[in-house]
Structure formats: C-alpha cells, structure tokens
Design a protein around this motif. Structure first.
Motif, PDB file in Angstrom:
ATOM      1  N   LEU A  55       0.834  -1.206   0.000  1.00  0.00           N
ATOM      2  CA  LEU A  55       0.000   0.000   0.000  1.00  0.00           C
ATOM      3  C   LEU A  55       0.866   1.253   0.000  1.00  0.00           C
ATOM      4  O   LEU A  55       0.609   2.195  -0.761  1.00  0.00           O
ATOM      5  CB  LEU A  55      -0.922  -0.013   1.225  1.00  0.00           C
ATOM      6  N   CYS A  56       1.905   1.254   0.831  1.00  0.00           N
ATOM      7  CA  CYS A  56       2.801   2.411   0.888  1.00  0.00           C
ATOM      8  C   CYS A  56       3.538   2.600  -0.428  1.00  0.00           C
ATOM      9  O   CYS A  56       3.748   3.739  -0.883  1.00  0.00           O
ATOM     10  CB  CYS A  56       3.799   2.250   2.033  1.00  0.00           C
ATOM     11  N   MET A  57       3.903   1.501  -1.056  1.00  0.00           N
ATOM     12  CA  MET A  57       4.591   1.590  -2.348  1.00  0.00           C
ATOM     13  C   MET A  57       3.680   2.236  -3.388  1.00  0.00           C
ATOM     14  O   MET A  57       4.112   3.106  -4.156  1.00  0.00           O
ATOM     15  CB  MET A  57       5.020   0.193  -2.800  1.00  0.00           C
ATOM     16  N   ASP A  58       2.403   1.835  -3.400  1.00  0.00           N
ATOM     17  CA  ASP A  58       1.456   2.415  -4.358  1.00  0.00           C
ATOM     18  C   ASP A  58       1.145   3.871  -4.037  1.00  0.00           C
ATOM     19  O   ASP A  58       0.866   4.668  -4.935  1.00  0.00           O
ATOM     20  CB  ASP A  58       0.163   1.602  -4.381  1.00  0.00           C
ATOM     21  N   LEU A  59       1.184   4.220  -2.749  1.00  0.00           N
ATOM     22  CA  LEU A  59       0.957   5.610  -2.343  1.00  0.00           C
ATOM     23  C   LEU A  59       2.196   6.474  -2.519  1.00  0.00           C
ATOM     24  O   LEU A  59       2.143   7.690  -2.295  1.00  0.00           O
ATOM     25  CB  LEU A  59       0.518   5.664  -0.871  1.00  0.00           C
ATOM     26  N   ASP A  60       3.316   5.834  -2.901  1.00  0.00           N
ATOM     27  CA  ASP A  60       4.581   6.520  -3.111  1.00  0.00           C
ATOM     28  C   ASP A  60       5.097   7.153  -1.814  1.00  0.00           C
ATOM     29  O   ASP A  60       5.580   8.296  -1.789  1.00  0.00           O
ATOM     30  CB  ASP A  60       4.440   7.592  -4.205  1.00  0.00           C
ATOM     31  N   VAL A  61       4.973   6.396  -0.732  1.00  0.00           N
ATOM     32  CA  VAL A  61       5.512   6.824   0.561  1.00  0.00           C
ATOM     33  C   VAL A  61       6.229   5.645   1.193  1.00  0.00           C
ATOM     34  O   VAL A  61       6.028   4.493   0.801  1.00  0.00           O
ATOM     35  CB  VAL A  61       4.395   7.322   1.517  1.00  0.00           C
ATOM     36  N   LYS A  62       7.067   5.945   2.191  1.00  0.00           N
ATOM     37  CA  LYS A  62       7.761   4.886   2.922  1.00  0.00           C
ATOM     38  C   LYS A  62       6.987   4.578   4.206  1.00  0.00           C
ATOM     39  O   LYS A  62       6.387   5.476   4.797  1.00  0.00           O
ATOM     40  CB  LYS A  62       9.190   5.316   3.255  1.00  0.00           C
ATOM     41  N   PRO A  63       6.997   3.329   4.644  1.00  0.00           N
ATOM     42  CA  PRO A  63       6.238   2.967   5.849  1.00  0.00           C
ATOM     43  C   PRO A  63       6.634   3.765   7.085  1.00  0.00           C
ATOM     44  O   PRO A  63       5.809   3.960   7.981  1.00  0.00           O
ATOM     45  CB  PRO A  63       6.552   1.475   6.029  1.00  0.00           C
ATOM     46  N   GLU A  64       7.887   4.218   7.149  1.00  0.00           N
ATOM     47  CA  GLU A  64       8.339   4.964   8.324  1.00  0.00           C
ATOM     48  C   GLU A  64       8.149   6.474   8.179  1.00  0.00           C
ATOM     49  O   GLU A  64       8.608   7.250   9.033  1.00  0.00           O
ATOM     50  CB  GLU A  64       9.811   4.661   8.606  1.00  0.00           C
ATOM     51  N   GLU A  65       7.452   6.916   7.156  1.00  0.00           N
ATOM     52  CA  GLU A  65       7.229   8.346   6.951  1.00  0.00           C
ATOM     53  C   GLU A  65       6.146   8.889   7.870  1.00  0.00           C
ATOM     54  O   GLU A  65       5.236   8.170   8.303  1.00  0.00           O
ATOM     55  CB  GLU A  65       6.844   8.634   5.495  1.00  0.00           C
ATOM     56  N   PHE A  66       6.237  10.178   8.142  1.00  0.00           N
ATOM     57  CA  PHE A  66       5.253  10.859   8.978  1.00  0.00           C
ATOM     58  C   PHE A  66       3.864  10.781   8.348  1.00  0.00           C
ATOM     59  O   PHE A  66       2.846  10.675   9.064  1.00  0.00           O
ATOM     60  CB  PHE A  66       5.680  12.322   9.161  1.00  0.00           C
ATOM     61  N   LYS A  67       3.779  10.816   7.022  1.00  0.00           N
ATOM     62  CA  LYS A  67       2.487  10.744   6.336  1.00  0.00           C
ATOM     63  C   LYS A  67       1.737   9.461   6.681  1.00  0.00           C
ATOM     64  O   LYS A  67       0.512   9.465   6.829  1.00  0.00           O
ATOM     65  CB  LYS A  67       2.686  10.812   4.816  1.00  0.00           C
ATOM     66  N   VAL A  68       2.465   8.368   6.796  1.00  0.00           N
ATOM     67  CA  VAL A  68       1.828   7.084   7.099  1.00  0.00           C
ATOM     68  C   VAL A  68       1.284   7.091   8.525  1.00  0.00           C
ATOM     69  O   VAL A  68       0.205   6.546   8.798  1.00  0.00           O
ATOM     70  CB  VAL A  68       2.821   5.933   6.884  1.00  0.00           C
ATOM     71  N   LEU A  69       2.016   7.725   9.449  1.00  0.00           N
ATOM     72  CA  LEU A  69       1.519   7.851  10.820  1.00  0.00           C
ATOM     73  C   LEU A  69       0.225   8.663  10.844  1.00  0.00           C
ATOM     74  O   LEU A  69      -0.738   8.296  11.533  1.00  0.00           O
ATOM     75  CB  LEU A  69       2.581   8.521  11.692  1.00  0.00           C
ATOM     76  N   VAL A  70       0.189   9.744  10.097  1.00  0.00           N
ATOM     77  CA  VAL A  70      -1.016  10.580  10.047  1.00  0.00           C
ATOM     78  C   VAL A  70      -2.176   9.805   9.412  1.00  0.00           C
ATOM     79  O   VAL A  70      -3.325   9.902   9.869  1.00  0.00           O
ATOM     80  CB  VAL A  70      -0.740  11.883   9.274  1.00  0.00           C
ATOM     81  N   LEU A  71      -1.873   9.031   8.379  1.00  0.00           N
ATOM     82  CA  LEU A  71      -2.919   8.226   7.736  1.00  0.00           C
ATOM     83  C   LEU A  71      -3.480   7.195   8.713  1.00  0.00           C
ATOM     84  O   LEU A  71      -4.703   6.995   8.791  1.00  0.00           O
ATOM     85  CB  LEU A  71      -2.356   7.524   6.497  1.00  0.00           C
ATOM     86  N   ALA A  72      -2.608   6.556   9.473  1.00  0.00           N
ATOM     87  CA  ALA A  72      -3.061   5.593  10.479  1.00  0.00           C
ATOM     88  C   ALA A  72      -3.922   6.286  11.535  1.00  0.00           C
ATOM     89  O   ALA A  72      -4.910   5.719  12.024  1.00  0.00           O
ATOM     90  CB  ALA A  72      -1.857   4.916  11.132  1.00  0.00           C
ATOM     91  N   TRP A  73      -3.557   7.501  11.891  1.00  0.00           N
ATOM     92  CA  TRP A  73      -4.348   8.294  12.845  1.00  0.00           C
ATOM     93  C   TRP A  73      -5.729   8.593  12.287  1.00  0.00           C
ATOM     94  O   TRP A  73      -6.738   8.452  12.985  1.00  0.00           O
ATOM     95  CB  TRP A  73      -3.579   9.572  13.168  1.00  0.00           C
ATOM     96  N   LYS A  74      -5.802   8.986  11.018  1.00  0.00           N
ATOM     97  CA  LYS A  74      -7.090   9.271  10.391  1.00  0.00           C
ATOM     98  C   LYS A  74      -7.937   8.007  10.269  1.00  0.00           C
ATOM     99  O   LYS A  74      -9.170   8.073  10.333  1.00  0.00           O
ATOM    100  CB  LYS A  74      -6.881   9.892   9.013  1.00  0.00           C
ATOM    101  N   PHE A  75      -7.285   6.861  10.089  1.00  0.00           N
ATOM    102  CA  PHE A  75      -8.005   5.597   9.992  1.00  0.00           C
ATOM    103  C   PHE A  75      -8.387   5.043  11.369  1.00  0.00           C
ATOM    104  O   PHE A  75      -9.168   4.109  11.456  1.00  0.00           O
ATOM    105  CB  PHE A  75      -7.160   4.562   9.246  1.00  0.00           C
ATOM    106  N   GLY A  76      -7.807   5.611  12.419  1.00  0.00           N
ATOM    107  CA  GLY A  76      -8.089   5.116  13.766  1.00  0.00           C
ATOM    108  C   GLY A  76      -7.535   3.721  13.992  1.00  0.00           C
ATOM    109  O   GLY A  76      -8.173   2.897  14.674  1.00  0.00           O
ATOM    110  N   ALA A  77      -6.342   3.454  13.463  1.00  0.00           N
ATOM    111  CA  ALA A  77      -5.745   2.121  13.579  1.00  0.00           C
ATOM    112  C   ALA A  77      -5.447   1.782  15.046  1.00  0.00           C
ATOM    113  O   ALA A  77      -4.915   2.612  15.785  1.00  0.00           O
ATOM    114  CB  ALA A  77      -4.459   2.044  12.753  1.00  0.00           C
ATOM    115  N   GLU A  78      -5.782   0.580  15.424  1.00  0.00           N
ATOM    116  CA  GLU A  78      -5.577   0.144  16.804  1.00  0.00           C
ATOM    117  C   GLU A  78      -4.123  -0.187  17.106  1.00  0.00           C
ATOM    118  O   GLU A  78      -3.658   0.006  18.221  1.00  0.00           O
ATOM    119  CB  GLU A  78      -6.445  -1.080  17.099  1.00  0.00           C
ATOM    120  N   THR A  79      -3.415  -0.669  16.101  1.00  0.00           N
ATOM    121  CA  THR A  79      -2.030  -1.074  16.332  1.00  0.00           C
ATOM    122  C   THR A  79      -1.219  -0.922  15.049  1.00  0.00           C
ATOM    123  O   THR A  79      -1.765  -0.770  13.953  1.00  0.00           O
ATOM    124  CB  THR A  79      -1.963  -2.529  16.831  1.00  0.00           C
ATOM    125  N   MET A  80       0.075  -0.954  15.199  1.00  0.00           N
ATOM    126  CA  MET A  80       0.991  -0.750  14.087  1.00  0.00           C
ATOM    127  C   MET A  80       0.987  -1.946  13.134  1.00  0.00           C
ATOM    128  O   MET A  80       0.750  -3.086  13.547  1.00  0.00           O
ATOM    129  CB  MET A  80       2.403  -0.513  14.643  1.00  0.00           C
TER     130      MET A  80
END
Length: 311
Positions: free
Chosen positions: A132-157
């Motif tokens: 998913l991160c590859m298709d979104l053109d981001v790295k899993p450790e990027e700040f954008k992915v953390l924000v996306l997980a926050w918007k999704f309300g992810a329970e865990t990493m």
C-alpha cells in the motif's frame, strides 16, 4: 427529492356577460371583486395590486330596440393578490442532488481493501502495508503514514482492519489510491493545529503498543523511534538530548503512558537550557533524572573547559 415545484398559475380574465335589465329585479347588480377591493383600499387596508387603481367607470347602457335599456357590465381582469412564484431553477435542483450525493463508493473502498489484505485473514498486515505504501509513493516509516493511520483510527501498528480502512476512507471521502494521495496535503496541514497535533501525539503511544500481547508500557527502543517520527515535522530543541539520555540508560526499559503524554508539555514548558524547569511541579520522576543528568553534563563540560584553559 428530484421533483420541481409547479408554478402557481394566475386565473385567466373572466368572460363578459350580458345581464338583461328586468323591472322585477329588486336588487342591484352584484358588486364585483374589484369594487370590494377598492373600498378596502380606501378604508386603509394595504392589499397589493389594489392601491393606485383608477376609479371604476359606470356601466354602459344601450338600447335593445324595445324602448328599454339593457345594462352591460364588463368584468375587469382579475388579478391575484399573491406574488407569482417562479419555477424552481433546474440548476438549483441539480445542486441539491450533487450535495446529497457521495464523492466515493463504498464498494470501491471494499475492493481496494481486498487488494492489500492478507489471504489468511480479513486484515491488511505488514506485507500489505508495504505494498500500500509503495502504491501511495511513501515509505512505511514516513510521517504521512503515521497521520494516515491516525485518520483511519488504527488500533495497532502494521495492521489495518476492514472496518478501520473503510471508515477511514469514508471520512476522507476517497475510494482510490489517487484519492488518498490527494488528501495528504490537507492531513499534514490539519496536524499543524496544536490541538490536532496533541491528539496525534497521544494516538502514537497506543499505536506503538503490541495490542495482541497486551502491552501497556511502550518499550524504550520503540518509544525512541516513535518520538523521532512524531516530531519529524517540528522537532523540540531538547529532543535529541532526551533521546540520548534514554539510550545511555539501558535500565530505562519502558515508557508509561503518563510519561509519554507529559513529555509534550515538558517540551513546551522548559527552555533550551532547561533553566525554567521546576522540580517542585508534578513532573514524572524520569524528567527529574533527565534534568539532573543534563546539569551534570553541563558541569563536567565547564570543569573540562577550565582545565584546558589553565594548561
């Protein structure tokens, strides 16, 4: 929905009628609507369409050939006392339908989730997250992915449930990879607000816990990584010294939730040189140890400088 209001039509002018005069008639011709309205207007009532009308001419008379006269009463054009309501504009109806329609398709969101979910369960796991991160053109450790997980309300990493993914996309009003990409600038702008960033910061602690293992304290090495990540856009001046302190004290094995939450306030309360730190306040004891360690380091540096100058 979808129906237009019909126009209110004004009744057409009444036809003229010839009323023959008969000597046996005991009553005068009926008073017409316009005469009644004229009297109401003259008595002080304000009815639209009646005011300013010219006096009513007398009825015309003509001979009917028998020596008697017949009265011809011409009924004036009737006018409605209500404003004509214009037809509902077609463009307005289309706008209502546009605002009520969805900008996304739940079916497409579900299909998008299916592209990345694990074959053995209904979750997107680490391998799917990487794709998913590859298709979104981001790295899993990027700040954008953390924000996306926050918007999704992810329970865990490293895990998205179907419910988290679908509800998150619906909240963002997207149903495609390009749609998610287009929302990144807005998400990054949103967390510049102090209250939103505070919410993201507190979410990060829970996000880093291993929910399956029932963790309640964040391991120190994970805490260091997450502090670097969550502060990657605006780094507090004392962050590097704080992380160095943790790395040099391996006996500090975990960070409790209260310590994590209070560190954000700590970075805002103390100065660059920790001169404004007040140890009488209710700070976690780990902060007292950190300030003491920093003061010792400062004193050692001062002593070392003095020795070098004396030599």
């Amino acid at each position: 929905m979808g129906k237009c209001l019909s126009c209110l039509k004004v009744p057409p002018p009444a036809h003229q009628h010839n009323l023959p005069h008969h000597p046996s008639l005991q009553h005068p011709p009926p008073r017409h609507e316009y005469e009644q309205a004229r009297e109401v207007s003259e008595s002080g009532s304000s009815l639209s369409g009646v005011e300013g009308r010219s006096p009513v001419p007398p009825p015309d008379t003509q001979s009917n050939g028998s020596g008697k006269n017949s009265v011809i009463i011409s009924a004036p054009e009737k006018r409605s006392f209500y404003s004509r309501i214009p037809p509902l504009a077609k463009s307005a109806s289309n706008e209502v339908r546009r605002l009520s329609s969805k900008d996304y398709s739940e079916a497409k969101i579900s299909l998008l989730f299916d592209q990345y979910k694990d074959s053995s369960c209904d979750f997107i796991l680490s391998e799917g997250i990487e794709c998913l991160c590859m298709d979104l053109d981001v790295k899993p450790e990027e700040f954008k992915v953390l924000v996306l997980a926050w918007k999704f309300g992810a329970e865990t990493m490293c895990r998205f449930s179907r419910g988290e993914f679908v509800s998150g996309c619906k909240a963002l009003r997207v149903d495609s990879i390009k749609g998610i990409q287009s929302r990144f600038p807005d998400m990054l702008l949103e967390v510049q607000d102090p209250e939103k960033f505070k919410d993201l910061y507190r979410f990060t602690f829970k996000f880093g816990l291993d929910a399956d293992a029932g963790q309640r304290i964040l391991p120190s090495d994970m805490a260091v990584l997450l502090w670097k990540l969550v502060f990657s856009q605006r780094e507090p001046s004392i962050l590097k010294r704080w992380l160095t302190f943790l790395e040099r004290h391996p006996n500090i094995r975990g960070i409790p939730r209260d310590t994590w939450n209070m560190f954000l306030n700590f970075t805002e309360a103390v100065g660059d040189d920790l001169s404004s730190y007040d140890d009488t306040e209710a700070w976690p004891s780990l902060f007292d140890d950190f300030v003491e360690y920093e003061n010792d380091q400062l004193n050692q540096n001062i002593t070392k400088d003095h020795k070098e100058e004396s030599e």
